[in-house]
Write a protein that holds these residues in place. Structure first.
Motif, PDB file in Angstrom:
ATOM      1  N   GLY A  76       0.819  -1.212   0.000  1.00 54.53           N
ATOM      2  CA  GLY A  76       0.000   0.000   0.000  1.00 54.53           C
ATOM      3  C   GLY A  76       0.853   1.262   0.000  1.00 54.53           C
ATOM      4  N   TYR A  77       1.924   1.262   0.780  1.00 50.52           N
ATOM      5  CA  TYR A  77       2.829   2.413   0.802  1.00 50.52           C
ATOM      6  C   TYR A  77       3.508   2.597  -0.546  1.00 50.52           C
ATOM      7  N   ARG A  78       3.851   1.509  -1.202  1.00 52.62           N
ATOM      8  CA  ARG A  78       4.493   1.606  -2.527  1.00 52.62           C
ATOM      9  C   ARG A  78       3.557   2.228  -3.553  1.00 52.62           C
ATOM     10  N   ARG A  79       2.264   2.009  -3.407  1.00 53.24           N
ATOM     11  CA  ARG A  79       1.292   2.556  -4.361  1.00 53.24           C
ATOM     12  C   ARG A  79       0.977   4.024  -4.084  1.00 53.24           C
ATOM     13  N   MET A  80       1.349   4.518  -2.910  1.00 58.59           N
ATOM     14  CA  MET A  80       1.064   5.914  -2.576  1.00 58.59           C
ATOM     15  C   MET A  80       1.938   6.857  -3.389  1.00 58.59           C
ATOM     16  N   SER A  81       1.359   8.009  -3.701  1.00 61.37           N
ATOM     17  CA  SER A  81       2.149   9.057  -4.345  1.00 61.37           C
ATOM     18  C   SER A  81       3.040   9.704  -3.287  1.00 61.37           C
ATOM     19  N   PRO A  82       4.073  10.415  -3.717  1.00 67.30           N
ATOM     20  CA  PRO A  82       4.904  11.130  -2.736  1.00 67.30           C
ATOM     21  C   PRO A  82       4.081  12.095  -1.872  1.00 67.30           C
ATOM     22  N   THR A  83       3.092  12.746  -2.469  1.00 69.39           N
ATOM     23  CA  THR A  83       2.239  13.660  -1.706  1.00 69.39           C
ATOM     24  C   THR A  83       1.459  12.909  -0.640  1.00 69.39           C
ATOM     25  N   GLN A  84       0.933  11.748  -0.988  1.00 71.88           N
ATOM     26  CA  GLN A  84       0.199  10.947  -0.014  1.00 71.88           C
ATOM     27  C   GLN A  84       1.113  10.490   1.129  1.00 71.88           C
ATOM     28  N   LYS A  85       2.334  10.113   0.785  1.00 69.42           N
ATOM     29  CA  LYS A  85       3.285   9.693   1.820  1.00 69.42           C
ATOM     30  C   LYS A  85       3.613  10.851   2.754  1.00 69.42           C
ATOM     31  N   LEU A  86       3.830  12.043   2.183  1.00 70.66           N
ATOM     32  CA  LEU A  86       4.117  13.213   3.015  1.00 70.66           C
ATOM     33  C   LEU A  86       2.938  13.542   3.917  1.00 70.66           C
ATOM     34  N   GLU A  87       1.728  13.421   3.399  1.00 74.81           N
ATOM     35  CA  GLU A  87       0.549  13.674   4.213  1.00 74.81           C
ATOM     36  C   GLU A  87       0.465  12.674   5.360  1.00 74.81           C
ATOM     37  N   ARG A  88       0.797  11.423   5.093  1.00 79.19           N
ATOM     38  CA  ARG A  88       0.779  10.400   6.139  1.00 79.19           C
ATOM     39  C   ARG A  88       1.798  10.734   7.226  1.00 79.19           C
ATOM     40  N   VAL A  89       3.002  11.125   6.825  1.00 80.59           N
ATOM     41  CA  VAL A  89       4.042  11.496   7.789  1.00 80.59           C
ATOM     42  C   VAL A  89       3.599  12.716   8.594  1.00 80.59           C
ATOM     43  N   ARG A  90       3.010  13.694   7.915  1.00 78.19           N
ATOM     44  CA  ARG A  90       2.546  14.904   8.603  1.00 78.19           C
ATOM     45  C   ARG A  90       1.477  14.563   9.639  1.00 78.19           C
ATOM     46  N   ALA A  91       0.550  13.700   9.275  1.00 83.08           N
ATOM     47  CA  ALA A  91      -0.515  13.315  10.207  1.00 83.08           C
ATOM     48  C   ALA A  91       0.053  12.548  11.398  1.00 83.08           C
ATOM     49  N   LEU A  92       1.009  11.665  11.154  1.00 82.07           N
ATOM     50  CA  LEU A  92       1.620  10.909  12.249  1.00 82.07           C
ATOM     51  C   LEU A  92       2.423  11.829  13.166  1.00 82.07           C
ATOM     52  N   THR A  93       3.129  12.781  12.578  1.00 79.71           N
ATOM     53  CA  THR A  93       3.896  13.745  13.369  1.00 79.71           C
ATOM     54  C   THR A  93       2.959  14.559  14.253  1.00 79.71           C
ATOM     55  N   ARG A  94       1.841  15.006  13.676  1.00 79.68           N
ATOM     56  CA  ARG A  94       0.865  15.768  14.450  1.00 79.68           C
ATOM     57  C   ARG A  94       0.316  14.923  15.601  1.00 79.68           C
ATOM     58  N   ALA A  95       0.071  13.651  15.347  1.00 83.83           N
ATOM     59  CA  ALA A  95      -0.452  12.768  16.401  1.00 83.83           C
ATOM     60  C   ALA A  95       0.559  12.612  17.532  1.00 83.83           C
ATOM     61  N   VAL A  96       1.830  12.455  17.192  1.00 82.38           N
ATOM     62  CA  VAL A  96       2.877  12.329  18.214  1.00 82.38           C
ATOM     63  C   VAL A  96       2.977  13.614  19.027  1.00 82.38           C
ATOM     64  N   GLN A  97       2.897  14.759  18.365  1.00 83.00           N
ATOM     65  CA  GLN A  97       2.962  16.024  19.081  1.00 83.00           C
ATOM     66  C   GLN A  97       1.755  16.203  20.011  1.00 83.00           C
ATOM     67  N   GLU A  98       0.585  15.775  19.566  1.00 84.82           N
ATOM     68  CA  GLU A  98      -0.606  15.872  20.408  1.00 84.82           C
ATOM     69  C   GLU A  98      -0.466  14.970  21.634  1.00 84.82           C
ATOM     70  N   LEU A  99       0.069  13.769  21.440  1.00 81.74           N
ATOM     71  CA  LEU A  99       0.300  12.878  22.579  1.00 81.74           C
ATOM     72  C   LEU A  99       1.300  13.483  23.557  1.00 81.74           C
ATOM     73  N   ALA A 100       2.341  14.123  23.023  1.00 77.04           N
ATOM     74  CA  ALA A 100       3.324  14.778  23.888  1.00 77.04           C
ATOM     75  C   ALA A 100       2.669  15.900  24.680  1.00 77.04           C
ATOM     76  N   LEU A 101       1.808  16.677  24.027  1.00 77.86           N
ATOM     77  CA  LEU A 101       1.119  17.764  24.723  1.00 77.86           C
ATOM     78  C   LEU A 101       0.205  17.218  25.818  1.00 77.86           C
ATOM     79  N   LEU A 102      -0.493  16.149  25.535  1.00 71.15           N
ATOM     80  CA  LEU A 102      -1.351  15.532  26.553  1.00 71.15           C
ATOM     81  C   LEU A 102      -0.529  15.057  27.749  1.00 71.15           C
ATOM     82  N   ASP A 103       0.656  14.507  27.483  1.00 76.91           N
ATOM     83  CA  ASP A 103       1.525  14.066  28.571  1.00 76.91           C
ATOM     84  C   ASP A 103       2.001  15.251  29.403  1.00 76.91           C
TER      85      ASP A 103
END
Length: 87
Positions: A20-47
């Motif tokens: 599935g990752y191989r089929r993603m466009s570079p833009t889709q991959k960047l969006e996935r990384v951005r969303a995961l980064t945002r989730a990690v930052q939100e978890l850090a803020l909650l902590d």
């Protein structure tokens, strides 16, 4: 089947994900990384909020930032030294 103790994902599921990752466009991959980064930052803020319930928004932001920025740079740029005040 060889098992890797650090990987709890079944090999068939992992292969499915990789394809599935191989089929993603570079833009889709960047969006996935951005969303995961945002989730990690939100978890850090909650902590931070859990550990320091009386901290104002600036202190919360500094404590979150100090988890990614070197202590020397935090002290120089923001006057906040996580080695002294914690994370």
């Amino acid at each position: 089947m060889d098992t890797d103790p650090t990987n709890d994902t079944h090999p068939k599921i992992e292969a499915f994900l990789v394809e599935g990752y191989r089929r993603m466009s570079p833009t889709q991959k960047l969006e996935r990384v951005r969303a995961l980064t945002r989730a990690v930052q939100e978890l850090a803020l909650l902590d931070v909020r859990r550990r320091h319930p009386d901290a104002d928004s600036r202190e919360q932001a500094l404590r979150v930032a100090s988890r990614w920025i070197e202590p020397e740079l935090m002290a120089q740029a923001f006057g906040w030294d996580p080695r002294e005040v914690g994370y």
